[in-house]
Write an enzyme that holds these catalytic residues in place. Structure first.
Site, PDB file in Angstrom:
ATOM      1  N   ASP A 102       0.796  -1.243   0.000  1.00  0.00           N
ATOM      2  CA  ASP A 102       0.000   0.000   0.000  1.00  0.00           C
ATOM      3  C   ASP A 102       0.820   1.281   0.000  1.00  0.00           C
ATOM      4  OD1 ASP A 102      -0.797  -0.622   3.522  1.00  0.00           O
ATOM      5  OD2 ASP A 102       0.974   0.316   2.624  1.00  0.00           O
ATOM      6  N   HIS A 117       6.307  -8.090  -1.109  1.00  0.00           N
ATOM      7  CA  HIS A 117       5.207  -8.551  -1.953  1.00  0.00           C
ATOM      8  C   HIS A 117       4.829  -7.573  -3.047  1.00  0.00           C
ATOM      9  CE1 HIS A 117       3.831 -11.358   1.557  1.00  0.00           C
ATOM     10  NE2 HIS A 117       4.876 -11.822   0.928  1.00  0.00           N
ATOM     11  N   CYS A 146      -1.645  -3.876 -22.791  1.00  0.00           N
ATOM     12  CA  CYS A 146      -0.416  -3.118 -23.050  1.00  0.00           C
ATOM     13  C   CYS A 146      -0.525  -2.314 -24.352  1.00  0.00           C
ATOM     14  CB  CYS A 146       0.725  -4.136 -23.144  1.00  0.00           C
ATOM     15  SG  CYS A 146       2.302  -3.453 -23.634  1.00  0.00           S
ATOM     16  N   ASN A 212       0.797  -6.753  18.124  1.00  0.00           N
ATOM     17  CA  ASN A 212      -0.338  -7.248  17.352  1.00  0.00           C
ATOM     18  C   ASN A 212      -1.613  -7.157  18.180  1.00  0.00           C
ATOM     19  OD1 ASN A 212      -0.479  -8.391  14.602  1.00  0.00           O
ATOM     20  ND2 ASN A 212      -1.560 -10.058  15.620  1.00  0.00           N
ATOM     21  N   ALA A 230      -1.186  -1.030  16.737  1.00  0.00           N
ATOM     22  CA  ALA A 230       0.133  -0.499  16.345  1.00  0.00           C
ATOM     23  C   ALA A 230       0.135   1.029  16.382  1.00  0.00           C
ATOM     24  CB  ALA A 230       0.465  -0.980  14.927  1.00  0.00           C
TER      25      ALA A 230
HETATM   26  C1  BV8 Z   1       6.441 -18.522  -2.478  1.00  0.00           C
HETATM   27  C2  BV8 Z   1      -0.384 -10.512  -2.624  1.00  0.00           C
HETATM   28  C3  BV8 Z   1       7.448 -20.325  -3.454  1.00  0.00           C
HETATM   29  C4  BV8 Z   1      -0.150  -9.091  -2.638  1.00  0.00           C
HETATM   30  C5  BV8 Z   1       0.062 -12.012  -0.842  1.00  0.00           C
HETATM   31  C6  BV8 Z   1       6.867 -22.063   3.008  1.00  0.00           C
HETATM   32  C7  BV8 Z   1       7.854 -21.469   2.217  1.00  0.00           C
HETATM   33  C8  BV8 Z   1       7.517 -20.862   1.023  1.00  0.00           C
HETATM   34  C9  BV8 Z   1       6.168 -20.793   0.603  1.00  0.00           C
HETATM   35  C10 BV8 Z   1       5.205 -21.378   1.389  1.00  0.00           C
HETATM   36  C11 BV8 Z   1       5.544 -22.005   2.586  1.00  0.00           C
HETATM   37  N1  BV8 Z   1       4.397 -22.458   3.143  1.00  0.00           N
HETATM   38  C12 BV8 Z   1       3.346 -22.133   2.345  1.00  0.00           C
HETATM   39  C13 BV8 Z   1       3.806 -21.487   1.256  1.00  0.00           C
HETATM   40  C14 BV8 Z   1       2.977 -21.003   0.174  1.00  0.00           C
HETATM   41  C15 BV8 Z   1       2.474 -19.575   0.381  1.00  0.00           C
HETATM   42  C16 BV8 Z   1       1.966 -19.338   1.772  1.00  0.00           C
HETATM   43  O1  BV8 Z   1       2.666 -18.780   2.606  1.00  0.00           O
HETATM   44  N2  BV8 Z   1       0.733 -19.743   2.028  1.00  0.00           N
HETATM   45  C17 BV8 Z   1       0.155 -19.533   3.346  1.00  0.00           C
HETATM   46  C18 BV8 Z   1      -1.204 -18.846   3.222  1.00  0.00           C
HETATM   47  C19 BV8 Z   1       0.056 -20.898   4.014  1.00  0.00           C
HETATM   48  N3  BV8 Z   1       3.526 -18.625   0.072  1.00  0.00           N
HETATM   49  C20 BV8 Z   1       3.666 -18.229  -1.205  1.00  0.00           C
HETATM   50  O2  BV8 Z   1       3.008 -18.683  -2.124  1.00  0.00           O
HETATM   51  C21 BV8 Z   1       4.732 -17.188  -1.475  1.00  0.00           C
HETATM   52  N4  BV8 Z   1       5.478 -17.611  -2.610  1.00  0.00           N
HETATM   53  O3  BV8 Z   1       6.965 -18.772  -1.466  1.00  0.00           O
HETATM   54  O4  BV8 Z   1       6.713 -19.140  -3.633  1.00  0.00           O
HETATM   55  C22 BV8 Z   1       7.857 -20.819  -4.749  1.00  0.00           C
HETATM   56  C23 BV8 Z   1       8.796 -21.811  -4.778  1.00  0.00           C
HETATM   57  C24 BV8 Z   1       9.207 -22.307  -5.987  1.00  0.00           C
HETATM   58  C25 BV8 Z   1       8.666 -21.795  -7.159  1.00  0.00           C
HETATM   59  C26 BV8 Z   1       7.707 -20.790  -7.126  1.00  0.00           C
HETATM   60  C27 BV8 Z   1       7.297 -20.298  -5.914  1.00  0.00           C
HETATM   61  C28 BV8 Z   1       4.104 -15.844  -1.866  1.00  0.00           C
HETATM   62  C29 BV8 Z   1       3.430 -15.226  -0.686  1.00  0.00           C
HETATM   63  C30 BV8 Z   1       2.896 -13.829  -1.059  1.00  0.00           C
HETATM   64  C31 BV8 Z   1       1.443 -13.947  -1.349  1.00  0.00           C
HETATM   65  N5  BV8 Z   1       0.882 -12.625  -1.627  1.00  0.00           N
HETATM   66  N6  BV8 Z   1      -0.572 -10.951  -1.248  1.00  0.00           N
HETATM   67  C32 BV8 Z   1      -1.445  -8.419  -2.265  1.00  0.00           C
HETATM   68  O5  BV8 Z   1      -2.426  -8.507  -3.019  1.00  0.00           O
HETATM   69  O6  BV8 Z   1      -1.429  -7.816  -1.189  1.00  0.00           O
HETATM   70  S1  BV8 Z   1      -0.239 -12.611   0.718  1.00  0.00           S
HETATM   71  C33 BV8 Z   1      -1.055 -11.491   1.703  1.00  0.00           C
HETATM   72  O7  BV8 Z   1      -0.835 -12.002   3.026  1.00  0.00           O
HETATM   73  C34 BV8 Z   1      -0.531 -10.084   1.734  1.00  0.00           C
HETATM   74  O8  BV8 Z   1       0.655  -9.884   1.013  1.00  0.00           O
HETATM   75  C35 BV8 Z   1      -0.249  -9.861   3.221  1.00  0.00           C
HETATM   76  O9  BV8 Z   1       0.712  -8.931   3.413  1.00  0.00           O
HETATM   77  C36 BV8 Z   1       0.168 -11.218   3.610  1.00  0.00           C
HETATM   78  C37 BV8 Z   1       0.238 -11.516   5.091  1.00  0.00           C
HETATM   79  O10 BV8 Z   1      -0.986 -11.161   5.672  1.00  0.00           O
HETATM   80  P1  BV8 Z   1      -0.892 -10.125   6.906  1.00  0.00           P
HETATM   81  O11 BV8 Z   1      -0.227  -8.891   6.419  1.00  0.00           O
HETATM   82  O12 BV8 Z   1      -0.295 -10.816   8.064  1.00  0.00           O
HETATM   83  O13 BV8 Z   1      -2.417  -9.775   7.144  1.00  0.00           O
HETATM   84  P2  BV8 Z   1      -3.485 -10.590   8.013  1.00  0.00           P
HETATM   85  O14 BV8 Z   1      -4.821  -9.998   7.757  1.00  0.00           O
HETATM   86  O15 BV8 Z   1      -3.288 -12.048   7.805  1.00  0.00           O
HETATM   87  O16 BV8 Z   1      -3.072 -10.289   9.544  1.00  0.00           O
HETATM   88  C38 BV8 Z   1      -3.177  -8.966  10.052  1.00  0.00           C
HETATM   89  C39 BV8 Z   1      -2.766  -9.051  11.509  1.00  0.00           C
HETATM   90  O17 BV8 Z   1      -2.752  -7.739  12.041  1.00  0.00           O
HETATM   91  C40 BV8 Z   1      -3.734  -9.860  12.355  1.00  0.00           C
HETATM   92  O18 BV8 Z   1      -3.010 -10.713  13.206  1.00  0.00           O
HETATM   93  C41 BV8 Z   1      -4.477  -8.789  13.167  1.00  0.00           C
HETATM   94  O19 BV8 Z   1      -4.807  -9.232  14.462  1.00  0.00           O
HETATM   95  C42 BV8 Z   1      -3.454  -7.696  13.257  1.00  0.00           C
HETATM   96  N7  BV8 Z   1      -4.014  -6.349  13.377  1.00  0.00           N
HETATM   97  C43 BV8 Z   1      -5.158  -5.864  12.842  1.00  0.00           C
HETATM   98  N8  BV8 Z   1      -5.299  -4.557  13.173  1.00  0.00           N
HETATM   99  C44 BV8 Z   1      -4.198  -4.214  13.908  1.00  0.00           C
HETATM  100  C45 BV8 Z   1      -3.378  -5.357  14.043  1.00  0.00           C
HETATM  101  N9  BV8 Z   1      -2.227  -5.352  14.728  1.00  0.00           N
HETATM  102  C46 BV8 Z   1      -1.856  -4.179  15.304  1.00  0.00           C
HETATM  103  N10 BV8 Z   1      -2.591  -3.045  15.222  1.00  0.00           N
HETATM  104  C47 BV8 Z   1      -3.759  -3.026  14.542  1.00  0.00           C
HETATM  105  N11 BV8 Z   1      -4.469  -1.886  14.486  1.00  0.00           N
HETATM  106 ZN    ZN Z   2       3.398  -5.531 -23.614  1.00  0.00          ZN
END
Ligand code: BV8
Ligand code: ZN
Length: 249
Positions: A102, A117, A146, A212, A230
């Protein structure tokens, strides 16, 4: 909210690394991913944030991203972002790593932001790779193409199953490894490899503190979990850190 242990560690830290997630932008009005009103509550990640889903239905994915781009234009950084921008000038070696796309850390004045990301303000053509800043998204179908080659344009963000930008991730890992203090802020710690950075820091001997709203899967691995918003915890931390630095220059 007891900040004393974290403050004590910050006082003696030369190197600090911070990882943020969508929680730090929540108080700016940006929906998180996994909360009850989160972005994923209506759609599943696999339906939107992956390349196959995009090819299957580019206009659905672009409708989701144009909604998020619209939100980004309407929101501003909050005191949590601003506190981290201030912290950058209070320690000798500071690295800010974010999972967020963002741009709010940059807009709040943080000068060096490692975006694991990608960034929603950038897009590129999947055929010729040309980058497009602030792409104009047509109404129906909402799938920009494009000007140069007619290829499909996609947001410059990392989807599930896609590799993170390798240089950026390596730099983030190095910062985690050398950190005396690692802070994990506003992330559910479920997305890898981003979530692994706090464990890299922990295994290398850092003091790891989580700020958190709730405990996460990794809380038990950390030295400290500070429950709170935060946008409230971080400004208090900076004020108290500044007072300590003035008292003990
Ligand atoms: C990859 C797109 C490998 C952008 C996103 C182990 C190793 C490697 C990969 C994996 C692995 N295990 C699993 C995987 C696969 C996968 C994965 O992690 N899956 C999960 C769901 C199980 N990972 C991937 O696919 C990654 N790629 O590793 O490729 C590879 C290998 C070989 C060949 C090819 C590839 C890619 C991961 C990126 C995915 N893209 N988004 C977009 O549109 O934004 S993920 C998405 O989740 C966002 O990017 C976001 O940033 C991310 C994490 O979420 P959070 O930011 O934590 O948000 P969430 O809502 O979950 O939590 C918010 C927290 O804040 C809460 O706890 C809440 O309580 C708290 N909160 C709320 N308000 C407040 C607060 N805290 C404080 N103050 C507040 N006011
Ligand atoms: Zn192009």
């Amino acid at each position: 909210m007891n900040l004393s242990r974290l403050l004590e560690r910050l006082q003696s830290a030369d190197s600090v690394c911070v990882l943020t997630g969508s929680g730090i932008s929540a108080e700016s009005g940006v929906p998180t991913f996994r909360g009850e009103d989160g972005l994923w509550s209506k759609f599943k990640p696999e339906e939107l944030a992956n390349f196959d889903a995009f090819i299957r239905n580019p206009s659905l994915v672009w409708e989701w991203y144009s909604y998020r781009k619209k939100v980004m234009k309407e929101v501003s950084p909050n005191p949590g972002h601003e506190a981290l921008a201030a912290l950058e000038h209070m320690v000798s070696d500071f690295t800010l790593v974010t999972q967020n796309v963002d741009n709010l850390h940059r807009r709040s004045g943080s000068s060096r932001v490692l975006e694991l990301h990608g960034n929603i303000e950038r897009s590129y053509c999947i055929d010729c790779g040309r980058f497009v800043r602030d792409v104009v998204i047509p109404v129906k179908p909402a799938a920009p193409t494009c000007e140069h080659c007619g290829g499909l344009i996609r947001p410059d963000v990392v989807w599930f199953g896609e590799l993170l930008p390798q240089e950026i991730f390596t730099e983030a890992e190095e910062a985690a490894r050398r950190a005396d203090v690692f802070m994990c802020i506003g992330t559910s710690a479920v997305v890898y490899p981003a979530a692994s950075l706090s464990l890299v820091a922990k295994d290398a001997g850092a003091f790891v503190a989580e700020i958190n709203l709730e405990r996460t899967d990794l809380s038990s691995r950390f030295d400290e979990t500070i429950l709170g918003r935060a946008g409230e915890v971080l400004p208090s931390l900076i004020i108290e850190f500044r007072l300590l630095k003035e008292a003990h220059p």
